[in-house]
Design a protein around this motif. Structure first.
Motif, PDB file in Angstrom:
ATOM      1  N   LEU A 136      -0.397   5.772  13.966  1.00  0.00           N
ATOM      2  CA  LEU A 136      -0.707   5.312  15.321  1.00  0.00           C
ATOM      3  C   LEU A 136       0.380   4.433  15.930  1.00  0.00           C
ATOM      4  O   LEU A 136       0.596   4.451  17.137  1.00  0.00           O
ATOM      5  CB  LEU A 136      -2.027   4.541  15.323  1.00  0.00           C
ATOM      6  N   LYS A 137       1.070   3.657  15.124  1.00  0.00           N
ATOM      7  CA  LYS A 137       2.124   2.796  15.666  1.00  0.00           C
ATOM      8  C   LYS A 137       3.214   3.643  16.323  1.00  0.00           C
ATOM      9  O   LYS A 137       3.729   3.297  17.379  1.00  0.00           O
ATOM     10  CB  LYS A 137       2.713   1.918  14.567  1.00  0.00           C
ATOM     11  N   ASP A 138       3.547   4.776  15.712  1.00  0.00           N
ATOM     12  CA  ASP A 138       4.541   5.678  16.300  1.00  0.00           C
ATOM     13  C   ASP A 138       4.012   6.299  17.596  1.00  0.00           C
ATOM     14  O   ASP A 138       4.766   6.534  18.535  1.00  0.00           O
ATOM     15  CB  ASP A 138       4.919   6.780  15.313  1.00  0.00           C
ATOM     16  N   PHE A 139       2.717   6.561  17.640  1.00  0.00           N
ATOM     17  CA  PHE A 139       2.076   7.098  18.843  1.00  0.00           C
ATOM     18  C   PHE A 139       2.190   6.091  19.989  1.00  0.00           C
ATOM     19  O   PHE A 139       2.521   6.438  21.119  1.00  0.00           O
ATOM     20  CB  PHE A 139       0.609   7.398  18.507  1.00  0.00           C
ATOM     21  N   VAL A 140       1.955   4.822  19.693  1.00  0.00           N
ATOM     22  CA  VAL A 140       2.028   3.764  20.705  1.00  0.00           C
ATOM     23  C   VAL A 140       3.455   3.571  21.208  1.00  0.00           C
ATOM     24  O   VAL A 140       3.690   3.398  22.397  1.00  0.00           O
ATOM     25  CB  VAL A 140       1.472   2.440  20.136  1.00  0.00           C
ATOM     26  N   HIS A 141       4.432   3.617  20.298  1.00  0.00           N
ATOM     27  CA  HIS A 141       5.824   3.362  20.660  1.00  0.00           C
ATOM     28  C   HIS A 141       6.610   4.619  21.034  1.00  0.00           C
ATOM     29  O   HIS A 141       7.824   4.552  21.225  1.00  0.00           O
ATOM     30  CB  HIS A 141       6.540   2.639  19.508  1.00  0.00           C
ATOM     31  N   ALA A 192       8.490   7.482  22.939  1.00  0.00           N
ATOM     32  CA  ALA A 192       9.209   7.506  24.218  1.00  0.00           C
ATOM     33  C   ALA A 192       8.551   8.448  25.216  1.00  0.00           C
ATOM     34  O   ALA A 192       8.704   8.291  26.432  1.00  0.00           O
ATOM     35  CB  ALA A 192      10.657   7.928  23.983  1.00  0.00           C
ATOM     36  N   THR A 193       7.786   9.447  24.752  1.00  0.00           N
ATOM     37  CA  THR A 193       7.152  10.418  25.641  1.00  0.00           C
ATOM     38  C   THR A 193       5.708  10.059  25.980  1.00  0.00           C
ATOM     39  O   THR A 193       5.028  10.831  26.645  1.00  0.00           O
ATOM     40  CB  THR A 193       7.177  11.815  24.990  1.00  0.00           C
ATOM     41  N   ARG A 194       5.231   8.903  25.526  1.00  0.00           N
ATOM     42  CA  ARG A 194       3.847   8.500  25.793  1.00  0.00           C
ATOM     43  C   ARG A 194       3.667   8.212  27.287  1.00  0.00           C
ATOM     44  O   ARG A 194       4.448   7.504  27.893  1.00  0.00           O
ATOM     45  CB  ARG A 194       3.510   7.256  24.981  1.00  0.00           C
TER      46      ARG A 194
END
Length: 199
Positions: free
Chosen positions: A102-107, A109-111
């Motif tokens: 989830l941390k990668d999901f939050v950070h 660049a395409t979020r």
């Protein structure tokens, strides 16, 4: 030298040894006492801890988010760590691979962080305000409902259906939120109603 040891003596000696090693392992030994003063601060001690729900599937696992800065006080919150919530009854602290990342999901660049719109004929999306986005959604829904709402079927029976628009609800919500969402959809007459977890 010949040492005679009875079975009772052997058990006493073994019990005393087990008790001594247990006490040492629990932190009562000299080595542990000497190192306690030199333990460094954990990086999460100065963070704000927030409990939340994993956004991926309908299991709704509990997570704990650790952030520097308090967003509720207007500070920019930088998320440092996300882990499973051991007190949550659903997952008891465990997370699947998606939840663990989830941390990668939050950070990422395409979020998507704010509403965007691609105007007719344009090749790019433009950022708009939340008020603009919600007003546009409301206007398009109203126009479509007015044009396609069915009050009666072919036999003349009242049906009150809006079949040209569907609704996809989130799965990481409380029972109360899910109930309210379903009631809103059905009050509008939306027939095509599903949950994100089934997609």
């Amino acid at each position: 030298m010949n040492v005679e040891l009875s079975r009772r003596g052997f058990l006493k000696l073994a019990g005393a040894g087990a008790a001594g090693t247990t006490l040492g392992a629990m932190g009562f030994g000299e080595a542990e006492a000497a190192t306690v003063a030199h333990v460094r601060q954990f990086k999460l001690t100065a963070t704000t801890e927030v409990r939340n729900t994993c956004p991926y599937c309908s299991v709704a696992c509990g997570i704990i988010i650790y952030a520097k800065g308090d967003a509720s006080k207007g500070e920019k919150a930088d998320i440092l760590h996300i882990e499973g919530d051991v007190d949550h009854p659903t997952n008891r602290g465990t997370l699947c691979p998606k939840g663990a990342a989830l941390k990668d999901f939050v950070h990422s660049a395409t979020r998507l962080k704010y509403p965007m719109i691609r105007k007719s004929g344009s090749d790019r999306f433009e950022r708009v305000s939340w008020d603009q986005a919600l007003d546009r959604i409301a206007r398009l829904m109203k126009d479509d409902r007015d044009a396609n709402f069915l009050t009666h079927n072919e036999a003349g029976v009242p049906v009150n259906r809006w079949t040209s628009t569907g609704m996809l609800a989130a799965s990481a919500t409380t029972n109360e939120t899910a109930w309210a969402t379903f009631k809103v959809a059905k009050t509008l007459g939306i027939v095509g109603f599903d949950n994100q977890a089934r997609v």
